[in-house]
Design an enzyme around this catalytic site. Structure first.
Site, PDB file in Angstrom:
ATOM      1  N   GLU A   9      22.044 -16.431 -33.454  1.00 25.62           N
ATOM      2  CA  GLU A   9      23.378 -15.177 -33.122  1.00 25.62           C
ATOM      3  C   GLU A   9      24.022 -14.504 -34.770  1.00 25.62           C
ATOM      4  O   GLU A   9      23.804 -13.290 -34.592  1.00 25.62           O
ATOM      5  CB  GLU A   9      24.804 -15.951 -32.131  1.00 25.62           C
ATOM      6  CG  GLU A   9      24.414 -16.541 -30.855  1.00 25.62           C
ATOM      7  CD  GLU A   9      25.194 -16.730 -30.078  1.00 25.62           C
ATOM      8  OE1 GLU A   9      27.149 -16.036 -30.712  1.00 25.62           O
ATOM      9  OE2 GLU A   9      25.551 -17.923 -29.891  1.00 25.62           O
ATOM     10  N   ASP A  82      24.452 -20.433 -29.929  1.00 25.09           N
ATOM     11  CA  ASP A  82      25.423 -21.748 -30.362  1.00 25.09           C
ATOM     12  C   ASP A  82      25.175 -22.437 -29.018  1.00 25.09           C
ATOM     13  O   ASP A  82      25.107 -21.797 -27.762  1.00 25.09           O
ATOM     14  CB  ASP A  82      26.614 -20.936 -30.369  1.00 25.09           C
ATOM     15  CG  ASP A  82      26.550 -20.235 -31.660  1.00 25.09           C
ATOM     16  OD1 ASP A  82      25.952 -20.466 -32.347  1.00 25.09           O
ATOM     17  OD2 ASP A  82      27.893 -19.455 -31.914  1.00 25.09           O
ATOM     18  N   ASP A  84      27.426 -22.780 -27.188  1.00 28.12           N
ATOM     19  CA  ASP A  84      29.084 -23.181 -26.076  1.00 28.12           C
ATOM     20  C   ASP A  84      28.176 -21.729 -24.862  1.00 28.12           C
ATOM     21  O   ASP A  84      27.827 -21.886 -24.799  1.00 28.12           O
ATOM     22  CB  ASP A  84      29.483 -22.518 -26.702  1.00 28.12           C
ATOM     23  CG  ASP A  84      30.139 -21.847 -27.656  1.00 28.12           C
ATOM     24  OD1 ASP A  84      28.438 -20.493 -26.866  1.00 28.12           O
ATOM     25  OD2 ASP A  84      30.514 -21.595 -28.277  1.00 28.12           O
ATOM     26  N   GLU A  86      29.376 -19.252 -24.053  1.00 26.86           N
ATOM     27  CA  GLU A  86      28.661 -17.899 -24.445  1.00 26.86           C
ATOM     28  C   GLU A  86      27.254 -17.946 -25.004  1.00 26.86           C
ATOM     29  O   GLU A  86      26.312 -16.797 -24.588  1.00 26.86           O
ATOM     30  CB  GLU A  86      29.375 -17.164 -25.332  1.00 26.86           C
ATOM     31  CG  GLU A  86      31.247 -16.675 -24.820  1.00 26.86           C
ATOM     32  CD  GLU A  86      31.194 -16.227 -23.622  1.00 26.86           C
ATOM     33  OE1 GLU A  86      30.251 -15.107 -23.446  1.00 26.86           O
ATOM     34  OE2 GLU A  86      31.680 -16.366 -22.697  1.00 26.86           O
ATOM     35  N   TYR A 287      30.694 -21.402 -41.060  1.00 26.85           N
ATOM     36  CA  TYR A 287      30.975 -20.094 -39.847  1.00 26.85           C
ATOM     37  C   TYR A 287      32.250 -20.614 -39.295  1.00 26.85           C
ATOM     38  O   TYR A 287      32.887 -21.488 -39.833  1.00 26.85           O
ATOM     39  CB  TYR A 287      30.441 -20.692 -38.850  1.00 26.85           C
ATOM     40  CG  TYR A 287      30.360 -19.683 -37.482  1.00 26.85           C
ATOM     41  CD1 TYR A 287      29.700 -18.080 -38.170  1.00 26.85           C
ATOM     42  CD2 TYR A 287      31.068 -19.707 -36.502  1.00 26.85           C
ATOM     43  CE1 TYR A 287      29.968 -17.239 -37.497  1.00 26.85           C
ATOM     44  CE2 TYR A 287      30.861 -18.524 -35.598  1.00 26.85           C
ATOM     45  CZ  TYR A 287      30.404 -17.382 -35.816  1.00 26.85           C
ATOM     46  OH  TYR A 287      30.583 -16.503 -35.550  1.00 26.85           O
ATOM     47  N   ARG A 289      34.528 -18.931 -37.530  1.00 26.77           N
ATOM     48  CA  ARG A 289      34.870 -18.571 -35.934  1.00 26.77           C
ATOM     49  C   ARG A 289      34.483 -19.553 -35.341  1.00 26.77           C
ATOM     50  O   ARG A 289      33.096 -20.331 -34.456  1.00 26.77           O
ATOM     51  CB  ARG A 289      34.911 -16.830 -35.051  1.00 26.77           C
ATOM     52  CG  ARG A 289      34.436 -16.193 -36.142  1.00 26.77           C
ATOM     53  CD  ARG A 289      33.953 -15.101 -34.559  1.00 26.77           C
ATOM     54  NE  ARG A 289      32.611 -14.581 -35.602  1.00 26.77           N
ATOM     55  CZ  ARG A 289      33.020 -13.257 -36.210  1.00 26.77           C
ATOM     56  NH1 ARG A 289      33.036 -12.798 -36.783  1.00 26.77           N
ATOM     57  NH2 ARG A 289      31.260 -12.964 -36.570  1.00 26.77           N
ATOM     58  N   HIS A 332      30.581 -25.308 -33.660  1.00 24.08           N
ATOM     59  CA  HIS A 332      29.983 -25.430 -34.736  1.00 24.08           C
ATOM     60  C   HIS A 332      31.451 -26.454 -35.778  1.00 24.08           C
ATOM     61  O   HIS A 332      32.019 -26.938 -35.341  1.00 24.08           O
ATOM     62  CB  HIS A 332      30.686 -24.084 -35.258  1.00 24.08           C
ATOM     63  CG  HIS A 332      29.779 -22.492 -34.524  1.00 24.08           C
ATOM     64  ND1 HIS A 332      29.075 -22.465 -35.175  1.00 24.08           N
ATOM     65  CD2 HIS A 332      30.374 -22.126 -33.821  1.00 24.08           C
ATOM     66  CE1 HIS A 332      28.666 -20.808 -34.268  1.00 24.08           C
ATOM     67  NE2 HIS A 332      29.473 -21.214 -33.393  1.00 24.08           N
TER      68      HIS A 332
END
Length: 849
Positions: A9, A82, A84, A86, A287, A289, A332
DNA sequence: CAGTGAGCGAGCTTCCGCTTGACTT
């Protein structure tokens, strides 16, 4: 040898991973989501199972076309977005947009380490379509709610393209929290009580501070107590020492980083995220976020090494923290330095300060507990059974506190200090005893960071949206972030000294606020409307409930369309009802204040197109009603009749100056003083309702000074003049104008300062043009705000990162211009307006190809 | 440059979540 394409991403992540994977792997980034529902259309086929109509997001068309090219050149594609909801959806959208096969390899990892990546490559799986569907449900639900609810606000409260109203699952709850907190504070019933503290002098002149565990509710009770103590003998009755320990906090998540940076560095959440992004892009931190508090084993080992070498082995205590948050998706690691041995981050001062915070918190999280010793002394009073308590604390082993103690900005943990040497039975010498009036405090107003904390606790919003959510509710003007001055109040104090009791009254400031979130009139009105008619959506538990359903979809237990259908039926019916209904009760945001004592007309406060106002009389009256705006900070729901009538005191004459009247009023551009037919704006800190004649004169004179251009001296044989022009106050020298920085005025400008400004300007000018070419003056290499760019005639072309701007030749420049030259497509005009949209977007199913 | 607020109605606006680089004196 096969060629591999890995898609992640984030481009920074791509760079790192490419280094781990070797020659056969190309790692590229999708830059987040690549497809979405179009921005300005519902794009959900409600009749046909809520089928979403996606498009490649306009700013991702290029990304997709480049990826397509690479896909063709590769044998194996790895979707490594990622792990998850999303991320799974991004993989699926990539697969769709790039035309990949269903069995395309999907890999996941939770930390960016060589081992983790290699493990991931060894165990690929397929796209988890259930998880993708959970994301689709989330997306569709948010779109339905946002795009059906917002128009209700336009119809029922206010419409207009500037500052349009909006509502949504996340933002509306955020506003609600702030509104309800404000009302809680407003309704707070301040109670006072008297706190007793006593100071003793011990043998060697040292001081022992103590306090009475209970407070007295009235002054008389406190006086009676002090009276008893006048002749009393104070003795140490008990001494108790207990070991205690303190443990470090887990490393940062997005939300805790925002909170800590707000408390310790006074950063806004946006500022924190912007700085963190820079640190991430320059490879300094992991990372930023994230909702995870766990660290990779590799990171823990490195932390251990750093602690050992900096502080010694006994300061090490590694831990793996586990999140308690149910909503955490943990794709993450926690936020940590990429290299614990690095203590400087480069970049500007604030980047360094944030890095320092992250370094300390991560290191501390792997350090030993601090060992303390708490001593409690109980002091008996011969004339009453009450006892005083003195507490002290000694740090036996500092452990992780070593890292925190080094910091100068840490004040949340006030250390209690040591008690002087004491023994049981020791008689104490009272220096003085005080009973001080203390007031109860309402719950604190939210800061940006404490609002984020609350939202996170409620499972509302995600690390990537905390900062944007706050921007949204501020931009919509539902809330305002500002400082407000406190008020003064008296407090009473009784002081017992040398057998005498004295009563004193002191003054204290309370309720002053710094960078807090306050609701506006619009915020109150919109919130009340939503709470009344759409309670289900702004319910604090709504998100938590739908999240549970999303989980069921992800587990394959529920179909996503069924879930949405189930929600949508009631919701949509309610939207239709409220849309069509004439609202019962008064119009939202309107409140009757009473009767005007002189005319007997009705006085009401309302919310209009231009903000909140007070109105005397009705539109239907013979003579027109009178209007006045509310002052900034005044709320419709709490303004009194007197305060409202006071607003009609403008325009008012404050006095005379040079035989002409000065009139204070509020115009289109804010409060002003009018004098001799000229207008002068009041400054932000002047209140037009209370401003004095002296201040008005000052403003008029100041304005005159600013407007007159005058020479203040010479520099290099040429005059320096100051004045005020179209763009504000300026300094002029050698036919060149320099705008004065904010806060500086021609009036007080010294010659030295003016010369400084001229030299400063020259410096930036000379830095600005990196290269110019005498052969072709139209071509320049310029240092712009956003990095170096090439200016050719009217065109500006960004210089690619890998090109050194200082060494460009004219030929290079022309070539650069030629490469990117000219074929800018005029944007396809938005189609002539489609036939009126029916309430639902069923029509839009017509195929888009 | 120094008044407007209601109502009549066309036409405008909007969600949440994932990412950075596009705007250029």
């Amino acid at each position: 040898m096969s060629k591999n394409l890995v898609i992640v991403e984030s481009p920074a992540k791509a760079r790192t991973i490419e280094g781990y994977l070797g020659k056969d792997f190309v790692v590229k980034s999708s830059y987040g989501h690549v497809r979405d529902l179009p921005k300005d259309d519902m794009a959900i086929d409600i009749q046909n199972g809520f089928r979403p109509i996606y498009e490649v997001t306009p700013d991702k068309r290029q990304v997709i076309s480049e990826l397509k090219k690479l896909v063709k050149e590769s044998d194996v594609i790895w979707l490594a977005t990622d792990d998850d909801r999303e991320g799974e959806a991004i993989s699926w959208h990539l697969k769709e947009a790039l035309g990949l096969k269903d069995d395309t390899k999907r890999i996941v990892f939770h930390e960016i380490t060589k081992k983790a990546i290699q493990n991931a490559i060894e165990s690929p799986r397929l796209i988890d379509i259930d998880l993708v569907n959970a994301q689709q449900a989330r997306r569709v639900l948010d779109r339905l709610v946002g795009f059906e609810l917002s128009p209700v606000l336009w119809k029922k409260i206010k419409s207009g393209s500037s500052m349009a109203l909006s509502a949504g699952r996340v933002q509306s709850v955020a506003v609600r929290l702030i509104v309800e907190r404000e009302r809680e504070i407003d309704g707070h019933n301040t109670k006072s009580s008297y706190k007793v503290t006593a100071q003793f002098i011990v043998d060697n002149g040292k001081i022992l501070n103590s306090e009475l565990p209970k407070n007295f509710s009235t002054l008389d009770e406190a006086r009676a107590f002090l009276d008893k103590c006048r002749e009393a003998i104070f003795t140490i009755r008990n001494l108790e020492t207990k070991p205690a320990k303190k443990s470090p906090a887990p490393p940062f998540t997005t939300s805790t980083l925002q909170q800590e940076a707000s408390r310790k560095l006074s950063f806004s959440v946006l500022q924190t995220m912007t700085l963190a992004q820079k640190l991430y892009e320059s490879g300094k931190i992991s990372y930023m976020r994230t909702d995870s508090i766990s660290l990779s084993q590799e990171a823990i080992d490195k932390a251990k090494q750093a602690i050992t070498s900096d502080f010694g082995e006994k300061y090490v205590h590694t831990r793996q923290y586990k999140t308690k948050s149910e909503s955490a998706q943990e794709a993450h690691e926690a936020i940590r330095p990429t290299d614990f041995s690095v203590k400087t981050a480069g970049g500007d001062r604030n980047e360094q300060r944030l890095y320092d915070l992250i370094w300390k918190r991560s290191i501390a999280s792997q350090m030993a507990d601090a060992q303390l010793e708490r001593t409690t002394a109980t002091i008996g009073i011969s004339t009453t059974p009450e006892e005083l308590i003195a507490q002290g604390e000694v740090i036996k082993f500092d452990g992780f506190l070593k890292v925190y103690l080094e910091s100068t900005d840490d004040e949340d943990e006030e250390s209690k200090g040591m008690l002087p040497p004491l023994s049981i039975g020791q008689v104490l010498n009272l220096d003085q005893m005080k009973a001080t009036q203390k007031f109860s405090r309402p719950a604190p107003r939210y800061t940006e960071a404490s609002l984020v904390k609350k939202l996170e606790e409620m499972g509302i919003g995600r690390p990537s949206t905390y900062a944007p959510t706050i921007s949204t509710i501020v931009k919509r003007q539902y809330v305002i972030k500002e400082d407000r001055p406190g008020k003064e109040r008296d407090f009473k104090e009784l002081i017992l000294k040398q057998g005498q009791i004295q009563e004193k009254t002191g003054k204290e400031n309370y309720g002053s606020e710094k960078a807090k979130l306050f609701p506006t009139n619009m915020g109150l009105v919109v919130n009340d409307f939503l709470v009344e008619y759409f309670e289900g959506i702004v319910d604090y538990k709504f998100t938590a409930n739908v999240e549970k359903e999303f989980d069921e979809i992800a587990n394959g237990k529920v179909g996503w369309q069924d879930m949405i259908q189930n929600f949508y039926g009631d919701f949509h019916r309610n939207v239709e009802t409220v849309q069509g209904a004439t609202l019962t009760g008064s119009k939202p945001g309107s409140r009757d204040l009473g009767i005007h004592p002189e005319s007997g007309k009705k006085v009401s406060a309302r919310l209009g197109k231009y903000g909140a106002y007070v109105q005397i009389g009705e539109a239907t009256d013979e003579d027109k009603p009178q209007f006045a705006n509310l002052k900034k900070d005044q709320l419709i729901e709490s303004i009194s009749l007197d305060e409202a009538l006071d607003l009609f005191s403008l325009p008012r004459e404050v006095g005379f100056f040079e035989d002409k009247p000065m009139v204070i009023g509020i115009g289109k551009y804010g409060p002003y003083v009018k004098h001799d037919d000229k207008y002068v704006s009041l400054s932000k800190d002047d209140d037009p309702y209370t401003v004095t004649a002296e201040r008005a004169v000052e403003l008029i004179q100041q304005k005159r000074i600013e407007n007159i251009s005058e020479s203040i001296g010479e520099f290099e044989g040429k005059l320096i003049t100051t004045g005020k022009g179209r763009f504000g106050p300026y300094v002029k020298h050698d036919e060149k104008y320099i705008s004065l920085p904010k806060g500086e005025f021609p009036a007080g400008l010294t010659l030295e300062r003016a010369i400084e400004l001229i030299q400063q300007k020259r410096l930036t000018e000379s830095n600005k043009y990196i290269r110019e070419f005498p052969e072709n003056p139209a071509v320049k290499v310029v240092n712009g705000m956003y990095g170096p760019y090439l200016a050719i005639g009217k065109r500006n072309i960004k210089i690619p990162k890998d090109v050194e701007p200082a060494s460009l030749t004219l030929e290079d420049c022309l070539k650069l211009a030629g490469d990117t030259g000219g074929d800018e497509k005029p944007k396809a005009k938005k189609g002539t307006k489609a036939p009126a949209k029916s309430t639902v977007a069923a029509k839009k199913t017509a195929v888009k190809k």
